[in-house]
Design an enzyme around this catalytic site. Structure first.
Site, mmCIF file in Angstrom:
data_model
loop_
_atom_site.group_PDB
_atom_site.id
_atom_site.type_symbol
_atom_site.label_atom_id
_atom_site.label_comp_id
_atom_site.label_asym_id
_atom_site.label_seq_id
_atom_site.Cartn_x
_atom_site.Cartn_y
_atom_site.Cartn_z
ATOM 1 N N LYS A 251 43.834 38.811 36.422
ATOM 2 C CA LYS A 251 43.467 37.489 37.226
ATOM 3 C C LYS A 251 43.462 36.163 36.180
ATOM 4 C CE LYS A 251 39.645 35.594 37.422
ATOM 5 N NZ LYS A 251 39.737 34.189 36.819
ATOM 6 N N ASP A 270 41.481 37.526 42.518
ATOM 7 C CA ASP A 270 40.210 38.584 42.491
ATOM 8 C C ASP A 270 39.078 39.179 43.250
ATOM 9 O OD1 ASP A 270 39.429 36.587 44.176
ATOM 10 O OD2 ASP A 270 38.593 35.094 42.710
#
Length: 349
Positions: A251, A270
């Site tokens: 991420k 996420d």
């Protein structure tokens, strides 16, 4: 030095660029979790640090107004060490270029909105209420080290952490109404032998070793220029290199690829994005947890839907979620959510 919050205050010190709201909305972009260095200093005016200088920005109809403050322009013309103050500022052509580059104003946003809306009814549903949301082009070092601080964190705490980081390790630029502003720290400052201990004392917790460790790894490895040169390599290669650094998972790597390394196709994933893909789009992706395979599959899904600037389209939906009060799962801050703003439960310590 006094804060200048409108062109009516010292008109000769302000410049403007043509920029309608459909191309840029400062209030949406600078508060959407892409950057943590801007502050709404008065209604409609945003003050922050960019390119080693302090700026105030504001919009008026189809113009983007800005003023740049000289370094250490204290009223007594001396800095805190008693030395003569500097007032060096870049010239107007250079500041225009810096601002155009930062906001990527060469990218025409309304045409992209039309393309994304034609491909995605859900995007079309929110787009009219959230024009002018674009992705920033940030300094790679600052973007990387800032996003390392976002794991398991929320917007107000991240902003405070970055402010403490800059005050402790960065060069002071100037004071505005007695408020000091500092440059983002150099890699060498954050790679020092005592950096981790100092960061822990500043409240960085386990992130301290990742910030100092990544600064050290870059200093001893590819260097700041090598990190910047990742703009020229394919997305997959840039992502792979970033993921070798301490504290950088998929991420964070995608955030840096998107917001600093010119990889417009990067889609930071996420748990919030994962749930959007499954619940709103009906995508059967990623199993029951956010594995590397899940990251790839979800990113590929949105790239297939939105095209080569999928990360930009996702930024619009994030902004819409934040403003509409749809708090991301695990968020600790009502104003939070989105990249770096809600709890980053997919990035374990």
């Amino acid at each position: 030095m006094k804060l200048r919050d409108a062109p009516s205050a010292c008109p000769s010190l302000w410049r403007c660029l043509p920029c309608p709201p459909a191309e840029l909305r400062l209030d949406l972009v600078l508060s959407s979790g892409q950057t943590f260095r801007w502050w709404e200093s008065s209604p409609g005016a945003w003050t922050g640090v960019l390119g080693g200088h302090v700026w105030t920005l504001r919009q008026d109809r189809d113009r983007l107004w800005y003023t740049v403050y000289g370094d250490e322009e204290d009223d007594d013309d001396h800095d805190h060490d008693g030395r003569p103050a500097e007032a060096a500022k870049p010239d107007g052509a250079e500041t225009d270029r810096v601002l155009r580059d930062y906001f990527q104003l060469d990218v025409g946003l309304p045409a992209l909105y039309r393309t994304w809306g034609a491909a995605d009814p859900l995007f079309r549903k929110v787009a009219d209420d959230f024009p002018g949301v674009r992705v920033l082009r940030q300094d790679p070092v600052e973007c990387l080290l800032s996003f390392i601080c976002t794991s398991n964190n929320h917007i107000s705490r991240i902003t405070a952490m970055i402010e403490r980081l800059c005050r402790a390790f960065g060069r002071r630029l100037c004071r505005l109404d007695a408020r000091p502003f500092h440059a983002f720290p150099s890699l060498s400052a954050l790679a020092g032998a005592d950096a981790e201990a100092r960061l822990r004392a500043l409240g960085f917790g386990y992130r301290a070793k990742f910030v100092s460790g990544t600064a050290q790894a870059i200093t001893e490895g590819l260097g700041a220029e090598g990190l910047r040169q990742l703009r020229t390599v394919p997305y997959a290669e840039a992502r792979r290199v970033l993921c070798t650094l301490p504290g950088v998972g998929a991420k964070v790597a995608d955030c840096v690829c998107l917001m600093a390394l010119d990889k417009a196709e990067a889609v930071p994933v996420d748990t919030h994005v994962w749930r959007i893909a499954r619940q709103r789009y009906g995508a059967v992706l990623g199993g029951r947890s956010l594995t590397p395979r899940a990251h790839q599959e979800i990113g590929d899904f949105f790239r297939g839907l939105w095209g080569p600037r999928a990360g930009w389209a996702q930024a619009v939906l994030f902004c819409a979620d934040l403003r509409q009060g749809q708090q991301p799962a695990g968020s600790q801050d009502q104003a939070g959510g989105g990249r770096g703003k809600g709890s980053r439960e997919d990035e374990p310590p």
